[in-house]
Scaffold this motif. Structure first.
Motif, PDB file in Angstrom:
ATOM      1  N   LEU A 198       0.725  -1.158  -0.081  1.00 12.97           N
ATOM      2  CA  LEU A 198       0.012   0.110   0.186  1.00 12.97           C
ATOM      3  C   LEU A 198       0.874   1.187   0.057  1.00 12.97           C
ATOM      4  O   LEU A 198       0.572   2.298  -0.706  1.00 12.97           O
ATOM      5  CB  LEU A 198      -0.860   0.118   1.456  1.00 12.97           C
ATOM      6  CG  LEU A 198      -1.725   1.186   1.472  1.00 12.97           C
ATOM      7  CD1 LEU A 198      -2.662   1.493   0.311  1.00 12.97           C
ATOM      8  CD2 LEU A 198      -2.594   1.219   2.642  1.00 12.97           C
ATOM      9  N   VAL A 199       1.987   1.225   0.900  1.00 14.32           N
ATOM     10  CA  VAL A 199       3.006   2.413   1.024  1.00 14.32           C
ATOM     11  C   VAL A 199       3.541   2.700  -0.453  1.00 14.32           C
ATOM     12  O   VAL A 199       3.717   3.780  -1.105  1.00 14.32           O
ATOM     13  CB  VAL A 199       3.822   2.260   1.980  1.00 14.32           C
ATOM     14  CG1 VAL A 199       4.954   3.405   1.952  1.00 14.32           C
ATOM     15  CG2 VAL A 199       3.301   2.192   3.426  1.00 14.32           C
ATOM     16  N   LEU A 200       4.224   1.605  -1.136  1.00 14.75           N
ATOM     17  CA  LEU A 200       4.797   1.591  -2.110  1.00 14.75           C
ATOM     18  C   LEU A 200       3.865   2.248  -3.498  1.00 14.75           C
ATOM     19  O   LEU A 200       4.066   2.743  -4.447  1.00 14.75           O
ATOM     20  CB  LEU A 200       5.488   0.620  -2.512  1.00 14.75           C
ATOM     21  CG  LEU A 200       6.772   0.057  -1.710  1.00 14.75           C
ATOM     22  CD1 LEU A 200       7.256  -1.237  -2.166  1.00 14.75           C
ATOM     23  CD2 LEU A 200       7.737   1.151  -1.878  1.00 14.75           C
ATOM     24  N   THR A 201       2.613   1.523  -3.387  1.00 15.15           N
ATOM     25  CA  THR A 201       1.598   2.108  -4.308  1.00 15.15           C
ATOM     26  C   THR A 201       1.180   3.429  -4.284  1.00 15.15           C
ATOM     27  O   THR A 201       1.225   4.045  -5.173  1.00 15.15           O
ATOM     28  CB  THR A 201       0.239   1.175  -4.326  1.00 15.15           C
ATOM     29  OG1 THR A 201       0.612  -0.313  -4.421  1.00 15.15           O
ATOM     30  CG2 THR A 201      -0.813   1.594  -5.163  1.00 15.15           C
ATOM     31  N   ALA A 202       0.900   3.991  -3.148  1.00 14.33           N
ATOM     32  CA  ALA A 202       0.777   5.331  -2.890  1.00 14.33           C
ATOM     33  C   ALA A 202       1.847   6.221  -3.186  1.00 14.33           C
ATOM     34  O   ALA A 202       1.556   7.458  -3.863  1.00 14.33           O
ATOM     35  CB  ALA A 202       0.178   5.731  -1.358  1.00 14.33           C
TER      36      ALA A 202
END
Length: 477
Positions: A198-202
């Motif tokens: 989720l963090v890398l996608t954001a």
């Protein structure tokens, strides 16, 4: 008379989004090929299979953080071999110094992840919304009608899919990719995997889609460091103002003969992904992507002028070119003391790592004498020392190892929990074995102080062996 309060002027100018125009040419083609290659490596590498035995995932590249081991095809790096990772980081730093000293910010312009993913996001944006003029009209359109909403949602959805694939690909490097994929889809993956994804996608969605050049200008430290790596002989993207100035749009009529080659078409500005004007000179924001070279060369061909008004050039050649002389050969700019020094240091570290990789032993152990107590007097008067021996099995299957004393000066060896001197070490593990070494009563080792000896370990499967020097504590110690 009533006073009117004027709002305080802002100290900061609002960011104006940059919409680079599509351009074609040798540098743009090079960037397409490099982008495709690097994206393919990033997304495909975790899925490459490599037989690592029954105890480990069959993954060619694996960062096994839980067990503190790194796998890269046939290379396996254990925790005590972290100097290999440190050496690779040193080589990466020296490589950046080397390429920047020779060719400016080529890393930023061609291989930096921020550049690669921003290029990909701009490509998707251009497919959906059109080229520069179409995107500018859509941006300046204040009303959010159905068409603008549809284009925006389509673009953001495509960006989000790319960002999701980016975050997903990253976590596949840390565990078995096929297994993790099934766990992610079925909801059985560890919360850390979902959080990291989720963090890398954001961040990918925000950095590649919206921040773009702001990351290069404000967040990245490299533009501030590059000045120390470059000098007047560095080949970097520049504008030959002595040929282009004074610029002007009219090519015919009175006074045209006094104009330079630049027709002030702003093609170089319109294709720049960071929105600078290379004609203003060297700037911190320039990432040396060379798209302005392709745009300018295209214009020069159309107006029958020589290519190279904007080009890779060295500032040290300015005087020669102003005098009408050709610039110095490229190799004289590249092969200069600073570049040679960086190349030598980079090669030295690389050769050192290769030698260390080739010479590292297949059989390893560490020996730690137990100090409390340093020795024990047995009932028959003999002296016994205790040692903690760690045996390291780097193979994908269980291996039997034999322990012995290499130079036996009357010393006897026994293993705790074992009837013989053979230890079965599990695959890909470090095994702790307690070893007892005994000197008979009245022997020099028992009566003396410190007696040195070698403990020997042999892989009974391959015959490879290793020895470690240690000491025996006698009664007089």
């Amino acid at each position: 008379m009533a006073e009117t309060h004027q709002p305080a002027p802002s100290l900061y100018e609002a960011r104006e989004p940059i919409f680079p125009r599509r351009v074609s040419g040798k540098f743009r083609n090079l960037k397409w090929w490099l982008m495709g290659l690097m994206l393919a490596i990033y997304y495909i590498t975790p899925w490459i299979r490599w037989d690592r035995g029954p105890e480990l995932p069959d993954q060619a590249v694996l960062l096994d953080i839980a067990n503190r081991r790194f796998f890269f095809f046939f290379i396996e790096i254990w925790p005590h071999e972290f100097y290999f990772v440190a050496g690779l980081l040193v080589m990466a730093g020296l490589g950046l110094f080397l390429f920047t000293s020779a060719l400016g910010r080529v890393w930023c312009g061609y291989a930096c992840p921020q550049t690669v993913w921003t290029d990909l996001f701009i490509l998707v944006e251009r497919w959906i919304e059109g080229d520069r003029n179409a995107r500018l009209r859509l941006h300046r359109q204040k009303k959010m009608d159905a068409r603008k909403l549809r284009l925006r949602l389509t673009k953001w959805a495509a960006w989000l899919l790319i960002a999701l694939a980016t975050g997903g690909a990253w976590i596949f490097y840390f565990t078995d990719a096929p297994t993790l994929m099934v766990d992610l889809v079925t909801g059985n993956a560890h919360p850390v995997a979902y959080t990291t994804m989720l963090v890398l996608t954001a961040t990918t969605f925000a950095f590649g889609g919206f921040a773009r050049e702001q990351i290069c200008i404000y967040a990245c430290p490299w533009p501030r460091i590059q000045a120390a790596m470059m000098d007047e002989d560095t080949l970097t993207v520049g504008y030959r103002d002595w040929r282009g100035e004074p610029r002007g749009k009219h090519r015919k009529g009175a006074g045209a003969e006094n104009l330079g080659d630049c027709i002030d078409c702003r093609a170089c500005v319109n294709v720049c992904p960071v929105g600078i004007d290379i004609r203003d000179g060297q700037q911190m924001a320039c990432i040396t992507c060379a798209l302005c070279i392709d745009a300018c060369d295209d214009v020069m061909e159309k107006i029958d002028k020589p290519r190279g008004l904007i080009d890779y050039l060295a500032l040290s050649d300015e005087t020669r070119e102003r005098a009408g002389e050709p610039p110095r050969p490229v190799w004289k700019h590249v092969f200069r003391p600073r570049v040679i020094l960086y190349t030598a240091l980079w090669s030295l570290v690389g050769v050192g790592l290769l030698v260390a990789l080739v010479l590292r032993p297949d059989v390893e152990m560490t020996v730690a004498p137990v100090r409390n107590p340093t020795f024990v007097v047995l009932s028959d008067g003999s002296i016994r020392n205790t040692y903690d021996v760690r045996l390291r099995n780097k193979h994908g299957e269980d291996r039997p190892y034999a322990l012995s004393i290499a130079d036996n000066d009357g010393l006897a060896i026994a293993l705790e929990g074992e009837d013989d001197l053979i230890v079965d070490v599990p695959a890909n593990e470090t095994y702790l074995q307690r070893v007892y070494v005994t000197a008979p009563s009245g022997s020099p080792a028992a009566q003396g102080g410190l007696t040195g000896f070698e403990l020997r370990l042999e892989d009974t499967t391959t015959g490879h062996s290793a020895t470690k020097d240690t000491v025996f504590n006698g009664r007089d110690n």
